[in-house]
Design a protein around this motif. Structure first.
Motif, short mmCIF file in Angstrom:
data_model
loop_
_atom_site.label_atom_id
_atom_site.label_comp_id
_atom_site.label_asym_id
_atom_site.label_seq_id
_atom_site.Cartn_x
_atom_site.Cartn_y
_atom_site.Cartn_z
N TYR A 128 39.15 49.72 48.00
CA TYR A 128 38.47 48.43 47.86
C TYR A 128 37.13 48.63 47.18
N ALA A 152 40.55 44.54 49.63
CA ALA A 152 41.24 45.80 49.97
C ALA A 152 42.71 45.71 49.59
N PRO A 189 33.29 48.52 46.91
CA PRO A 189 32.29 48.56 47.99
C PRO A 189 31.58 47.22 48.19
N ASP A 190 31.39 46.48 47.11
CA ASP A 190 30.69 45.21 47.23
C ASP A 190 31.63 44.04 47.52
N ARG A 191 32.96 44.30 47.54
CA ARG A 191 33.93 43.24 47.81
C ARG A 191 35.03 43.78 48.71
N PRO A 192 34.71 44.09 49.95
CA PRO A 192 35.71 44.72 50.83
C PRO A 192 36.90 43.81 51.14
N TRP A 193 36.75 42.49 50.95
CA TRP A 193 37.89 41.59 51.20
C TRP A 193 39.00 41.76 50.16
N ARG A 196 36.29 52.39 46.72
CA ARG A 196 36.16 53.29 47.88
C ARG A 196 37.53 53.42 48.53
N PRO A 214 36.21 53.16 56.93
CA PRO A 214 35.58 53.99 55.90
C PRO A 214 34.81 55.15 56.54
N VAL A 269 40.21 48.70 58.72
CA VAL A 269 39.79 49.67 57.71
C VAL A 269 38.66 50.51 58.29
N ALA A 298 40.46 43.56 57.65
CA ALA A 298 40.68 43.01 56.31
C ALA A 298 42.15 42.62 56.17
#
Length: 334
Positions: free
Chosen positions: A125, A133, A127-131, A64, A93, A91, A101
């Motif tokens: 990043y 980024a 979507p399921d792991r935004p950390w 994303r 979105p 961040v 982040a």
């Protein structure tokens, strides 16, 4: 559940690796040393192969893209060229709540002034792991959006982090280490501990068999013990005899004289038939008691010196203890 099992296996591999390598060196077992060296590489390869499907699924996820505001940044080094810079970002979105982040980017020192708190960047990043980024080079459309965007800062409480494995994971890693160490140590406990025990017993036996000093010639020999020891002590005379037997042939002794700190032996001449005896057959265990009896019953005053003379006579071996003091000398036969 998989993470917990992997944590236990990782701990077990660490325990086996370290204990196998150290144990192999101690007992000089080359295959065990090689096991300690090769096991972590084999385990790492296994984890790599086992993780291939997961990495393939993660790579298939479309990242994303979003705008991000620089809250703060910190360079980790001052060397020339590119330096790693850590960014604290907000961040934003599209259509979703903003969050904080962390991101890292290698920036050339020349371009470092271009990054300032408040500037808007473009990040991507999973979507399921935004950390995860990361700052990306935007295309024309996203560059236009970033140039005219104004973002509000998200609270620090919204920072995203990789989920912790929890205390159970750490406990299982420690348990695995202990199990791995125990497996190796128990497997090779005989080689680890028996040699030390045998060496200790051999050392004690050697110390028990060897007197302090032995002087031997063709016709006589002398055994001297330390001033702090006495041949009247239980076991000391036997130790002196055994020690002398390691340096000379004591099977044909003409006479033996025992004093406080010295055993003197005269050997029978070679080729001459004279009465003799085997010093090792001497009932030396009786000597301490005979000396104690002579010193307590013979009235010669104190201080006292004593001497035991052993000679063969009429087919038998006789012992005579002479005690000398201020009042004279007296003897006791045994």
């Amino acid at each position: 559940m998989i993470k917990l099992v992997r944590g236990f296996l990782t701990g077990a591999v660490i325990g086996v690796t370290v204990s196998a390598f150290v144990t192999g060196i101690i007992i000089e077992n080359v295959p065990l040393i090689l096991t300690g060296i090769g096991l972590p590489f084999a385990y790492g390869l296994l984890l790599f192969v086992a993780g291939m499907p997961r990495r393939a699924r993660e790579a298939a996820v479309v990242p994303r893209v979003a705008l991000a505001k620089i809250e703060s940044l910190r360079a980790s080094g001052t060397e020339t060229g590119d330096v790693p810079v850590r960014f604290d970002l907000t961040v934003a979105p599209y259509g979703e709540p903003s969050f904080r982040a962390k991101a890292r980017l290698d920036v050339n020192l020349v371009d470092l002034p271009s990054y300032r708190p408040g500037d808007v960047l473009v990040v991507a990043y999973p979507p399921d792991r935004p950390w995860k980024a990361r700052i990306v080079e935007p295309d024309a459309e996203w560059a236009r959006r970033a140039a005219g965007a104004t973002l509000a800062s998200a609270p620090e409480s919204t920072v995203v982090r990789k989920p912790s494995a929890g205390s159970g994971h750490g406990f299982l890693v420690l348990l695995g280490i202990l199990v791995g160490v125990a497996v190796v140590v128990l497997q090779f406990r005989t080689e680890l501990f028996a040699p030390a025990a045998e060496a200790s017993e051999a050392s004690e036996a050697s110390e028990a068999a060897e007197p302090t000093s032995v002087t031997s010639s063709s016709g006589s020999a002398t055994v001297t013990v330390d001033p702090g020891q006495s041949l009247a002590d239980v076991g000391e005379l036997r130790r002196a005899v055994d020690g002398l037997a390691q340096h000379a042939d004591v099977t044909k002794v003409l006479t033996a004289v025992v004093q406080e700190h010295r055993l003197s032996v005269v050997f029978a001449p070679t080729g001459v038939t004279v009465p003799s005896f085997d010093l090792r057959a001497l009932p030396v265990d009786r000597v301490p008691a005979l000396v104690a009896k002579a010193r307590s019953t013979l009235e010669v005053g104190t201080p006292q010196t004593w001497q035991v003379t052993v000679i063969p006579f009429a087919g038998a071996v006789t012992l005579r203890i002479v005690v000398t003091g201020p009042d004279g000398s007296a003897s006791l036969g045994g």
